[in-house]
Scaffold this motif. Structure first.
Motif, PDB file in Angstrom:
ATOM      1  N   SER A   1      51.453  63.400  43.297  1.00  0.00           N
ATOM      2  CA  SER A   1      51.192  62.028  42.863  1.00  0.00           C
ATOM      3  C   SER A   1      50.160  62.029  41.782  1.00  0.00           C
ATOM      4  O   SER A   1      49.476  63.037  41.542  1.00  0.00           O
TER       5      SER A   1
ATOM      6  N   THR B   1      42.734  51.311  47.153  1.00  0.00           N
ATOM      7  CA  THR B   1      42.864  49.896  46.785  1.00  0.00           C
ATOM      8  C   THR B   1      41.690  49.456  45.959  1.00  0.00           C
ATOM      9  O   THR B   1      40.582  49.925  46.131  1.00  0.00           O
TER      10      THR B   1
ATOM     11  N   SER C   1      54.491  63.061  45.474  1.00  0.00           N
ATOM     12  CA  SER C   1      55.284  61.821  45.452  1.00  0.00           C
ATOM     13  C   SER C   1      56.582  62.050  46.145  1.00  0.00           C
ATOM     14  O   SER C   1      56.920  63.167  46.516  1.00  0.00           O
TER      15      SER C   1
ATOM     16  N   CYS D   1      46.135  54.946  51.127  1.00  0.00           N
ATOM     17  CA  CYS D   1      45.624  56.059  50.329  1.00  0.00           C
ATOM     18  C   CYS D   1      44.155  55.863  50.002  1.00  0.00           C
ATOM     19  O   CYS D   1      43.559  56.688  49.306  1.00  0.00           O
TER      20      CYS D   1
ATOM     21  N   GLU E   1      55.129  51.034  50.611  1.00  0.00           N
ATOM     22  CA  GLU E   1      53.932  51.230  49.797  1.00  0.00           C
ATOM     23  C   GLU E   1      53.763  52.716  49.541  1.00  0.00           C
ATOM     24  O   GLU E   1      53.883  53.547  50.437  1.00  0.00           O
TER      25      GLU E   1
ATOM     26  N   CYS F   1      51.396  55.690  47.146  1.00  0.00           N
ATOM     27  CA  CYS F   1      50.081  55.824  46.500  1.00  0.00           C
ATOM     28  C   CYS F   1      50.279  55.944  45.003  1.00  0.00           C
ATOM     29  O   CYS F   1      50.247  57.036  44.424  1.00  0.00           O
ATOM     30  N   ASP F   2      50.511  54.841  44.369  1.00  0.00           N
ATOM     31  CA  ASP F   2      50.759  54.880  42.924  1.00  0.00           C
ATOM     32  C   ASP F   2      49.964  53.811  42.190  1.00  0.00           C
ATOM     33  O   ASP F   2      50.225  53.496  41.050  1.00  0.00           O
TER      34      ASP F   2
ATOM     35  N   ASP G   1      48.026  50.387  47.706  1.00  0.00           N
ATOM     36  CA  ASP G   1      47.824  51.718  48.318  1.00  0.00           C
ATOM     37  C   ASP G   1      46.758  51.697  49.404  1.00  0.00           C
ATOM     38  O   ASP G   1      45.783  52.457  49.391  1.00  0.00           O
TER      39      ASP G   1
ATOM     40  N   CYS H   1      45.354  59.163  54.960  1.00  0.00           N
ATOM     41  CA  CYS H   1      46.352  58.741  53.958  1.00  0.00           C
ATOM     42  C   CYS H   1      47.674  58.477  54.604  1.00  0.00           C
ATOM     43  O   CYS H   1      48.378  57.536  54.283  1.00  0.00           O
TER      44      CYS H   1
END
Length: 742
Positions: A731, A691, A725, A688, A671, A673-674, A685, A719
């Motif tokens: 990111s 969600t 990224s 992060c 997973e 954070c995108d 995410d 996080c």
């Protein structure tokens, strides 16, 4: 019956018809030693009658003949149909114009083409007819301004073809007709000029289909009129042309002129009423009337057209008031007839042309004869003529070759013995109506004096057992149960003395061939099998043991050779029976009461394990189904068809990969954070805090409305990842946060 005539050459005569006003008549051989006769009777209006005489002069079609039709009828002609019946044509003047009609009569005198016949053509006259050799009829007729025509009727009277002769002349008149001896016909006719020129004689052949094998009419330019035509025996014809002088010609089957105009028929002066008789070998006879003075002549010609009686022929009579000659081939030579001062005169000629019967002899009374006709065979000749008077009479005379001796020899039953011989003065045949009775004949068991000795043998008159049968005919004249008149019984005896043949014509029917106590005539339906007989017990053997019909369970309905009563548990199916191989059809093929396990269907899906059902406990699995993905089953029983796929080649099955088109998304992915659920766990995410619509690691909802403090370390924010990224860049969330700070 022929009435005996004590005249030189005349054998007998029969009165065919009589009436106050008889008209035209015509005769033809019947092919059985007798003749057909047709005539007009004008007593009330007009009617046509026909009669058949047998070789002994007996009328076969009633004492007065058969009435064909009534009306204004004329010019009848008759000919044999080739199968013992007759064909007749005539003119009917009852309508606005003459029409031609026809009728066929069977050997018993029955009309075959309706009660009044059938119309050949609605406008026609002067009909002539020949048989087509298959009981059908070819008719020639003419109509002014239309021409000479041929029509064909089949044996049922149905029209099948018509032919119109064509040339530049009209009208055509007086057609004469003969057979081509191959189912067709040859026609001779006169075409009169419409421009004042001389008439022209034409000949035409038409085959059995109505087609002409000749491309055009054969014609002449030097004769006045067509007179007669007869077959030459080779498919062609011999013609007679008349007028200022006579001419005979022979045409081959293909229309070739073989003789040209024969020069030997050249009596000076007009020649009329010329007639021909064919001998069957391309030769023949001709007779004609010379009109200055009236006298009649005869000529004999060979197959090459050479005349035997000199250039002018031989005179038949003494000359003076002689007319209407006719000739027929007979006795190997010819018989000629003509009218002399109105009396019928007859004369015979040998095959070499030599005359016999002296100067001839006469029939009837002087001054009364009209319309004389003659027909002949090797053994007889028939002369038909009408005697006019207060009561007209139509006579037919029979002549035979013995008449040349000047003696009358009567043998009506044809046994070779005369009932009367005028030369010897003897009457030898004691019964000239029965051909089995004559001097020296063998005695037969018939109660007659066959040998004319005045005695009938005793064995022909005695009957010792009183059963009604003479001793000579009774196979046991001491037993009244045996005799020709006794009814046959099923007793093993020849009751009617005919060889045990009464029961179906089979001698064996009165025997007991199989020894079971029953004969075939006693309803033993199989006298060759001792297990079959009336009332026998039925066995399961496929036989009608009791002779009352085969039992249903002994029949082999499916044709597999097995019976229901013995070894066929299903006689409607040829694949089922004792000893039959088991096949994969869910049936007990070998009738052992057992069904193989692989022919059962436990899951009820209609598919059998022996037919490829790879899991007969699961209804969703058999070869006729399509594969259902991701159910963990081989639905179509095809191991080559996968239950899932990996469309993005990320190593995860489409059954688990929540986005099988993106290799970055699968249960095996980490997973990041995108904003995407990279690991397909249903959370986006979660580490992060980004969600949406999901819960974080703590299970508590994340407040996405609160800004994220990017000055805090990522670890402090929970996080657990770098702000950049995996590619080393910020990111999307990081860039977003930086943008807000500015």
């Amino acid at each position: 019956m022929w009435t005996v005539l004590l005249l030189t050459g005349a054998l007998a005569q029969t009165l065919v018809g009589a009436g106050p006003d008889l008209g035209d008549h015509h005769v033809s051989l019947d092919g059985r030693g007798g003749v057909f006769v047709v005539w007009e009777d004008h007593l009330v209006g007009s009617a046509l009658f026909v009669q058949r005489l047998d070789p002994y002069g007996e009328p076969l079609w009633g004492p007065a003949g058969i009435e064909l039709q009534t009306g204004d009828l004329h010019a009848p002609r008759i000919t044999s149909d080739g199968v013992d019946g007759a064909l007749v044509v005539w003119e009917d003047h009852s309508g606005a114009s003459p029409a031609v009609w026809a009728q066929r009569i069977d050997p018993d005198g029955l009309k075959l083409w309706g009660d009044v016949g059938t119309e050949v053509t609605a406008a026609g006259q002067y009909p002539r007819a020949v048989s087509d050799s298959t009981a059908g009829l070819i008719v020639a007729s003419e109509w002014p301004g239309v021409g000479a025509r041929l029509h064909h009727l089949d044996s049922n009277g149905a029209a099948s073809w018509a032919f119109v002769a064509g040339d530049a002349y009209a009208p055509r008149s007086n057609p004469e007709l003969t057979t081509d001896e191959a189912g067709g016909a040859l026609m001779l006719y006169t075409a009169n000029s419409t421009t004042g020129g001389p008439p022209v004689v034409h000949a035409r052949r038409v085959d059995s289909t109505g087609a002409s094998p000749w491309t055009a009419d054969l014609y002449t330019t030097y004769a006045d009129r067509a007179s007669d035509i007869v077959p030459d025996g080779s498919g062609g014809a011999i013609l007679m042309l008349e007028g200022i002088s006579l001419g005979a010609r022979r045409l081959s089957a293909n229309g070739t002129d073989l003789w040209g105009r024969s020069p030997g028929f050249n009596n000076p002066g007009p020649e009329v009423h010329a007639r021909l008789a064919a001998t069957g070998n391309s030769a023949g006879w001709a007779v004609w009337q010379h009109t200055n003075p009236d006298s009649v002549f005869i000529q004999r010609f060979t197959d090459t057209g050479v005349e035997l009686f000199g250039p002018d022929g031989q005179q038949l009579g003494l000359g003076g008031d002689e007319s209407d000659p006719e000739v027929a081939a007979a006795f190997g030579g010819a018989v000629a007839v003509w009218s002399a001062q109105g009396t019928t005169t007859v004369r015979r000629f040998e095959s070499d042309g030599a005359p016999s019967w002296g100067p001839g002899f006469t029939l009837g009374s002087a001054g009364t004869a009209t319309t004389i006709l003659v027909e002949g065979t090797d053994t007889a000749a028939f002369v038909a003529w009408r005697e006019e008077g207060a009561l007209d009479e139509l006579w037919v005379h029979q002549l035979n070759s013995d008449a040349s001796s000047g003696c009358t020899f009567i043998d009506e039953d044809g046994d070779g013995v005369s009932a009367w011989d005028s030369c010897l003065g003897t009457r030898d045949d004691c019964d000239d109506a029965d051909g089995t009775v004559f001097p020296g004949a063998p005695e037969l068991c018939d109660g007659l004096d066959n040998d004319c000795d005045g005695l009938v043998p005793t064995e022909e008159t005695s009957d010792a057992d009183g059963d009604g049968d003479a001793t000579c005919a009774d196979c046991d004249d001491a037993n009244p149960q045996l005799g020709p008149s006794v009814t046959e019984l099923c007793d093993g005896l020849d009751n009617d003395c005919n060889g045990l043949a009464d029961f179906g014509g089979d001698v064996a029917r009165e025997l007991d061939a199989d020894g079971d106590g029953f004969r075939a005539c006693q309803n033993d339906c199989d006298d060759g099998d001792p297990l079959v007989g009336p009332g026998f017990p039925e066995l399961c053997d496929g036989l009608d043991n009791a002779c009352n019909g085969l039992d249903a369970d002994e029949r082999d309905y499916d044709g597999d050779g097995l019976l229901e009563c013995r070894d066929d548990c299903d006689d409607d199916d040829p694949t089922i029976g004792e000893g039959m191989p088991e096949i994969c059809d869910g049936l007990d093929n070998d009738c052992d009461g057992l069904l193989p396990p692989d022919e059962t269907d436990p899951d009820g899906d209609g598919a059998l394990a022996c037919n490829g059902d790879c899991d007969d406990t699961e209804a969703m699995v058999h070869p006729d189904l399509d594969e259902t993905l991701c159910d963990g089953l081989d639905n179509d029983c095809d191991t080559g068809t996968p239950d899932s796929s990996d469309g993005d080649d990320d190593g995860s099955s489409s059954c688990d990969d929540c986005d099988d088109a993106d290799p970055a998304i699968s249960p095996l992915a980490d997973e990041v954070c995108d904003g995407v659920d990279n690991d397909c766990d249903g959370l986006v995410d979660p580490q992060c805090g980004g969600t949406t619509g999901t819960t974080g690691d703590t299970g508590e909802p994340v407040d996405t409305d609160q800004p994220v403090d990017t000055d805090e370390p990522a670890e402090a924010r929970g996080c657990g990842c770098d702000a950049t990224s995996r590619s080393g860049t910020l990111s999307f969330a990081g860039w977003f946060a930086l943008g807000r700070r500015r």
